[in-house]
Scaffold this motif. Sequence first.
Motif, PDB file in Angstrom:
ATOM      1  N   UNK A 180       0.836  -1.205   0.000  1.00 19.93           N
ATOM      2  CA  UNK A 180       0.000   0.000   0.000  1.00 19.93           C
ATOM      3  C   UNK A 180       0.870   1.254   0.000  1.00 19.93           C
ATOM      4  N   UNK A 181       1.946   1.231   0.771  1.00 19.24           N
ATOM      5  CA  UNK A 181       2.816   2.406   0.847  1.00 19.24           C
ATOM      6  C   UNK A 181       3.546   2.664  -0.470  1.00 19.24           C
ATOM      7  N   UNK A 182       4.054   1.619  -1.092  1.00 14.64           N
ATOM      8  CA  UNK A 182       4.749   1.810  -2.368  1.00 14.64           C
ATOM      9  C   UNK A 182       3.752   2.218  -3.452  1.00 14.64           C
ATOM     10  N   UNK A 183       2.503   1.782  -3.327  1.00 12.14           N
ATOM     11  CA  UNK A 183       1.467   2.192  -4.278  1.00 12.14           C
ATOM     12  C   UNK A 183       1.249   3.697  -4.213  1.00 12.14           C
ATOM     13  N   UNK A 184       1.188   4.225  -3.005  1.00 18.88           N
ATOM     14  CA  UNK A 184       1.028   5.677  -2.845  1.00 18.88           C
ATOM     15  C   UNK A 184       2.211   6.405  -3.471  1.00 18.88           C
ATOM     16  N   UNK A 185       3.412   5.894  -3.233  1.00 21.19           N
ATOM     17  CA  UNK A 185       4.603   6.525  -3.799  1.00 21.19           C
ATOM     18  C   UNK A 185       4.570   6.481  -5.329  1.00 21.19           C
ATOM     19  N   UNK A 186       4.137   5.347  -5.890  1.00 21.78           N
ATOM     20  CA  UNK A 186       4.063   5.220  -7.348  1.00 21.78           C
ATOM     21  C   UNK A 186       2.984   6.138  -7.910  1.00 21.78           C
ATOM     22  N   UNK A 187       1.840   6.175  -7.259  1.00 15.85           N
ATOM     23  CA  UNK A 187       0.730   7.015  -7.733  1.00 15.85           C
ATOM     24  C   UNK A 187       1.104   8.497  -7.714  1.00 15.85           C
ATOM     25  N   UNK A 188       1.764   8.898  -6.624  1.00 17.28           N
ATOM     26  CA  UNK A 188       2.050  10.323  -6.418  1.00 17.28           C
ATOM     27  C   UNK A 188       3.407  10.760  -6.943  1.00 17.28           C
ATOM     28  N   UNK A 189       4.183   9.815  -7.507  1.00 18.99           N
ATOM     29  CA  UNK A 189       5.493  10.163  -8.047  1.00 18.99           C
ATOM     30  C   UNK A 189       6.462  10.642  -6.985  1.00 18.99           C
ATOM     31  N   UNK A 190       6.488   9.987  -5.848  1.00 22.64           N
ATOM     32  CA  UNK A 190       7.303  10.445  -4.730  1.00 22.64           C
ATOM     33  C   UNK A 190       8.756   9.986  -4.784  1.00 22.64           C
ATOM     34  N   UNK A 191       9.067   9.022  -5.638  1.00 15.13           N
ATOM     35  CA  UNK A 191      10.456   8.579  -5.784  1.00 15.13           C
ATOM     36  C   UNK A 191      10.879   8.588  -7.245  1.00 15.13           C
ATOM     37  N   UNK A 192       9.962   8.280  -8.108  1.00 11.66           N
ATOM     38  CA  UNK A 192      10.175   8.234  -9.560  1.00 11.66           C
ATOM     39  C   UNK A 192       9.006   8.975 -10.192  1.00 11.66           C
ATOM     40  N   UNK A 193       8.976   9.027 -11.508  1.00 13.10           N
ATOM     41  CA  UNK A 193       7.809   9.601 -12.171  1.00 13.10           C
ATOM     42  C   UNK A 193       6.568   8.810 -11.757  1.00 13.10           C
ATOM     43  N   UNK A 194       5.445   9.501 -11.661  1.00 11.73           N
ATOM     44  CA  UNK A 194       4.197   8.826 -11.301  1.00 11.73           C
ATOM     45  C   UNK A 194       3.926   7.684 -12.276  1.00 11.73           C
ATOM     46  N   UNK A 195       3.477   6.563 -11.738  1.00  8.15           N
ATOM     47  CA  UNK A 195       3.209   5.369 -12.539  1.00  8.15           C
ATOM     48  C   UNK A 195       1.883   4.785 -12.054  1.00  8.15           C
ATOM     49  N   UNK A 196       0.781   5.203 -12.691  1.00  7.38           N
ATOM     50  CA  UNK A 196      -0.536   4.770 -12.257  1.00  7.38           C
ATOM     51  C   UNK A 196      -0.734   3.264 -12.393  1.00  7.38           C
ATOM     52  N   UNK A 197      -0.198   2.674 -13.443  1.00  5.11           N
ATOM     53  CA  UNK A 197      -0.355   1.221 -13.629  1.00  5.11           C
ATOM     54  C   UNK A 197       0.322   0.464 -12.495  1.00  5.11           C
ATOM     55  N   UNK A 198       1.549   0.863 -12.140  1.00  3.40           N
ATOM     56  CA  UNK A 198       2.241   0.214 -11.020  1.00  3.40           C
ATOM     57  C   UNK A 198       1.478   0.449  -9.728  1.00  3.40           C
ATOM     58  N   UNK A 199       0.963   1.659  -9.539  1.00  2.00           N
ATOM     59  CA  UNK A 199       0.202   1.964  -8.322  1.00  2.00           C
ATOM     60  C   UNK A 199      -1.013   1.052  -8.213  1.00  2.00           C
ATOM     61  N   UNK A 200      -1.737   0.871  -9.331  1.00  2.00           N
ATOM     62  CA  UNK A 200      -2.905  -0.022  -9.304  1.00  2.00           C
ATOM     63  C   UNK A 200      -2.490  -1.445  -8.960  1.00  2.00           C
ATOM     64  N   UNK A 201      -1.371  -1.904  -9.517  1.00  2.00           N
ATOM     65  CA  UNK A 201      -0.894  -3.257  -9.205  1.00  2.00           C
ATOM     66  C   UNK A 201      -0.575  -3.399  -7.716  1.00  2.00           C
ATOM     67  N   UNK A 202       0.144  -2.420  -7.167  1.00  2.00           N
ATOM     68  CA  UNK A 202       0.499  -2.489  -5.742  1.00  2.00           C
ATOM     69  C   UNK A 202      -0.723  -2.355  -4.846  1.00  2.00           C
ATOM     70  N   UNK A 203      -1.639  -1.440  -5.188  1.00  4.92           N
ATOM     71  CA  UNK A 203      -2.867  -1.340  -4.403  1.00  4.92           C
ATOM     72  C   UNK A 203      -3.644  -2.659  -4.465  1.00  4.92           C
ATOM     73  N   UNK A 204      -3.645  -3.299  -5.639  1.00  8.03           N
ATOM     74  CA  UNK A 204      -4.329  -4.581  -5.778  1.00  8.03           C
ATOM     75  C   UNK A 204      -3.737  -5.649  -4.882  1.00  8.03           C
ATOM     76  N   UNK A 205      -2.405  -5.707  -4.808  1.00  8.35           N
ATOM     77  CA  UNK A 205      -1.759  -6.683  -3.913  1.00  8.35           C
ATOM     78  C   UNK A 205      -2.113  -6.387  -2.461  1.00  8.35           C
ATOM     79  N   UNK A 206      -2.069  -5.109  -2.080  1.00  7.94           N
ATOM     80  CA  UNK A 206      -2.389  -4.726  -0.704  1.00  7.94           C
ATOM     81  C   UNK A 206      -3.852  -5.042  -0.387  1.00  7.94           C
TER      82      UNK A 206
END
Length: 187
Positions: free
Chosen positions: A31-57
Amino acid sequence: MATGTGGPPDPIKGYDLLERACRAEQWQACANVAVMARDGLAHDADRAAARDYFGMACDGGIANACNDLGIMWMQLSDRSGDERWRDPALLVFIASCDGGDGAGCSNAARQLREGRGVPTDLVRAHDLAVRGCEANSARACLLASDMRGAGEGVEGDAETARALRQKACDLGQSSACAGVDASARQD
């Protein structure tokens, strides 16, 4: 590491560590890495990765991650005009609600009330809004109040609607407070 708690922040290293923890089935890390991916907090925002991580969580039982995933599915439908994401959104909103997240209950109730990509079901919408209110979601309380007051999916009852609106106000929904004041003056 990602936010700098206890030391200087290193979002990229934090992201990498959260990904590793997620792969080790630490669902909150997903869930935490999903937020980072969605919001671009470490890399460019990646909505697809965020959805995948939120799905796992979400699959791992993190209720608020289910709600976040549902929001992302709804946004994807809104942006693309592709309605096929609305059904999965409803399913994860309900999973969020079942996990005790009032925001998920509120979002599921709203989707069912409005028939956004799913058949309208006012009875179920009201039930979900009440569950969300019981889980202290101000938005769910306000929705349940509006539905109860209008007799949508349930018998109309001004006193119960007022109590639900008062709870929404008490939980910080300022628009509900004006409604409580107005209904008190009508008595």
